[in-house]
Design a protein around this motif. Structure first.
Motif, short mmCIF file in Angstrom:
data_model
loop_
_atom_site.label_atom_id
_atom_site.label_comp_id
_atom_site.label_asym_id
_atom_site.label_seq_id
_atom_site.Cartn_x
_atom_site.Cartn_y
_atom_site.Cartn_z
N ARG A 35 -87.70 -33.88 14.76
CA ARG A 35 -88.01 -34.53 13.45
C ARG A 35 -87.56 -36.11 13.67
O ARG A 35 -88.35 -36.79 13.34
CB ARG A 35 -87.09 -33.92 12.14
CG ARG A 35 -87.23 -34.82 10.85
CD ARG A 35 -86.42 -34.09 9.77
NE ARG A 35 -84.76 -34.19 10.14
CZ ARG A 35 -84.03 -35.37 9.94
NH1 ARG A 35 -84.88 -36.45 9.48
NH2 ARG A 35 -82.89 -35.43 10.35
N GLN A 39 -90.43 -38.85 14.26
CA GLN A 39 -90.34 -39.90 13.26
C GLN A 39 -90.28 -41.39 13.69
O GLN A 39 -90.89 -42.46 13.15
CB GLN A 39 -89.48 -39.70 12.14
CG GLN A 39 -89.24 -40.98 11.12
CD GLN A 39 -88.23 -40.77 10.11
OE1 GLN A 39 -88.03 -39.61 9.44
NE2 GLN A 39 -87.31 -41.50 10.10
N LYS A 105 -92.89 -38.09 8.59
CA LYS A 105 -92.69 -39.36 7.98
C LYS A 105 -92.68 -40.48 9.17
O LYS A 105 -92.75 -40.19 10.47
CB LYS A 105 -91.22 -39.47 7.49
CG LYS A 105 -91.01 -38.43 6.42
CD LYS A 105 -89.58 -38.54 5.76
CE LYS A 105 -89.85 -37.89 4.30
NZ LYS A 105 -89.45 -36.58 4.42
N THR A 108 -90.31 -46.46 6.05
CA THR A 108 -90.87 -46.89 4.86
C THR A 108 -91.38 -48.46 5.29
O THR A 108 -92.44 -49.01 4.43
CB THR A 108 -89.72 -46.83 3.84
OG1 THR A 108 -88.39 -47.54 4.44
CG2 THR A 108 -89.45 -45.76 3.45
N ASN A 134 -79.50 -49.99 14.64
CA ASN A 134 -79.70 -48.47 14.56
C ASN A 134 -79.82 -47.89 15.92
O ASN A 134 -79.30 -46.81 16.11
CB ASN A 134 -80.88 -48.10 13.75
CG ASN A 134 -81.24 -46.78 13.75
OD1 ASN A 134 -82.06 -46.52 14.84
ND2 ASN A 134 -80.76 -45.74 12.95
N GLY A 198 -81.96 -45.94 5.59
CA GLY A 198 -81.87 -44.54 5.04
C GLY A 198 -81.29 -44.60 3.82
O GLY A 198 -80.44 -45.60 3.40
N SER A 204 -77.48 -38.48 1.59
CA SER A 204 -78.24 -38.41 2.97
C SER A 204 -78.04 -36.84 3.42
O SER A 204 -76.89 -36.66 4.00
CB SER A 204 -77.75 -39.37 4.11
OG SER A 204 -78.14 -38.85 5.13
N ASN A 206 -78.98 -35.22 5.90
CA ASN A 206 -78.84 -34.96 7.43
C ASN A 206 -77.50 -35.59 8.06
O ASN A 206 -77.30 -35.12 9.26
CB ASN A 206 -80.23 -35.26 8.09
CG ASN A 206 -81.30 -34.67 7.55
OD1 ASN A 206 -81.35 -33.26 7.60
ND2 ASN A 206 -81.97 -35.58 6.98
N LYS A 216 -76.57 -38.86 15.49
CA LYS A 216 -76.52 -39.77 14.99
C LYS A 216 -75.08 -40.40 15.33
O LYS A 216 -74.05 -39.44 15.26
CB LYS A 216 -76.47 -39.85 13.46
CG LYS A 216 -77.79 -39.82 12.98
CD LYS A 216 -78.26 -39.65 11.65
CE LYS A 216 -78.08 -40.78 10.59
NZ LYS A 216 -78.47 -40.47 9.28
N ASN A 220 -75.68 -44.19 7.91
CA ASN A 220 -76.53 -45.12 7.27
C ASN A 220 -75.84 -46.10 6.84
O ASN A 220 -76.34 -47.25 6.91
CB ASN A 220 -77.45 -44.27 6.39
CG ASN A 220 -78.38 -43.30 6.88
OD1 ASN A 220 -78.21 -42.78 7.99
ND2 ASN A 220 -79.04 -42.67 5.78
#
Ligand code: FAQ
Length: 311
Positions: A35, A39, A105, A108, A134, A198, A204, A206, A216, A220
């Motif tokens: 995922r 993405q 996704k 954005t 990130n 995010g 969040s 996840n 991660k 975020n």
């Protein structure tokens, strides 16, 4: 799943070992990685579109050459990332179909329009700047192929960030109209850039598990704060105003406090209601359809080679 295998996996991750494609992993770890990595790959590829919009209108040959190189780098990033995701047993075709059907996704940020040349500077400075913030920690993500892809990607992103800042520096030292154009671009790209990190940690779904599995490495909100802290002084250097009346240095925290993000806008864009969402997906689908002859030619060539080696 075999509890002994799960325990061994958790131990390896906690010891900062890389997990490699043939190693045992929980199904949910594999799914989360597919995922996130797919993405990420889609974002790189869709992310070529807003900047591609200005290639034919770059104001000089040098700026055009820089922009071309940057956009080609993004294509390369998408390809490394699709390869990393493929090592988890998902085909490129499946991932692309998920993007085209609207199931998968992408970030954005790439649903916003590039209205002026200054937007190209703002994307490099803010969007690539946020991407690096990130991605630097992702060089230590627990899945080996993803971590290794990040090493080169981060080097290239830092060139992208600097070219964006340099472009804006030239504009703010130009005519009053050029400086106003730079200010307008910052005004439109600031908040969407903060949304790239995010939802807030407490919203969040996840983050907690991805942090435990070291997919991660930072949350975020931690990364968003670091981005604000690094970027506000750069805006000051440019002589531009960040469009946030609540932005203030908090001596006690040693960080900037900043205003509330419009989360309703964020979720609307995530759902596919971004200003240019339809155009972006249509551009990707059209590119796929128009490239059908290349895929067919490659298949025909391969079949011919296979027949020759039989003969
Ligand atoms: N846009 O529980 P979380 C670039 C979704 S850089 C869209 O916090 P997670 C370079 C999220 O998928 C941009 N969707 O999720 C470039 C999840 O939905 P799901 C790409 C978002 O995964 C520059 C739901 O919300 N970078 O392209 C966004 O733990 C210039 C709940 O969220 C990466 O992808 C968003 N902004 O954390 C190229 C970095 N935020 O799937 C061209 C790798 C969240 O459960 C030009 N990815 N969602 O249905 C990550 O680090 C993470 O996936 C986060 C989200 C931090 C993006």
């Amino acid at each position: 799943e075999d509890p002994a295998k799960v325990a061994r996996f958790e131990e390896r991750v906690a010891a900062d070992e890389f997990i490699e494609p043939n190693d045992w992993m929980p199904e949910a770890y594999r799914k989360t990685l597919v995922r996130q990595i797919s993405q990420h790959a889609h974002s790189e590829i869709v992310g070529m579109l807003p900047e591609g919009n200005w290639l034919t209108r770059a104001p000089s040959l040098a700026r055009k050459a820089i922009l071309l190189a940057k956009i080609q780098d993004e294509a390369g990033h998408g390809l490394y990332l699709y390869c990393a995701a493929e090592t988890l047993g998902t085909s490129r075709q499946e991932m692309i179909e998920a993007l085209h059907s609207g199931k998968a996704k992408y970030s954005t940020i790439f649903n916003y329009p590039t209205l002026t040349w200054a937007d190209i500077g703002a994307i490099g400075w803010l969007v690539d700047g946020a991407a690096i913030m990130n991605q630097v920690p992702l060089q230590r993500t627990s899945y080996g192929p993803y971590a290794r892809a990040m090493v080169r990607i981060c080097k290239e992103e830092s060139f992208h960030q600097r070219q964006g800042f340099d472009l804006l520096l030239q504009l703010v030292n130009g005519t009053p109209e050029q400086k106003a154009m730079a200010q307008d671009a910052l005004g439109r790209w600031w908040w969407p850039s903060l949304m790239m990190f995010g939802p807030p940690d407490d919203q969040s779904p996840n983050t907690a598990r991805s942090m435990r599995w070291r997919i991660k490495r930072e949350t975020n909100d931690e990364l968003r704060q670091r981005f604000v802290d690094a970027t506000v002084p750069q805006a000051e250097l440019l002589g531009l105003k960040v469009p946030d009346p609540d932005l203030t240095w908090n001596e006690e925290r040693g960080h900037y406090d900043f205003g509330e993000i419009d989360w309703a806008e964020f979720y609307a864009v995530v759902r596919g209601d971004g200003p240019l969402a339809k155009e972006r997906l249509k551009a990707r689908r059209d590119a796929w359809d128009q490239g059908a002859w290349v895929r067919e030619a490659a298949d025909a060539y391969e079949a011919k080679q296979a027949q020759r080696s039989l003969a």
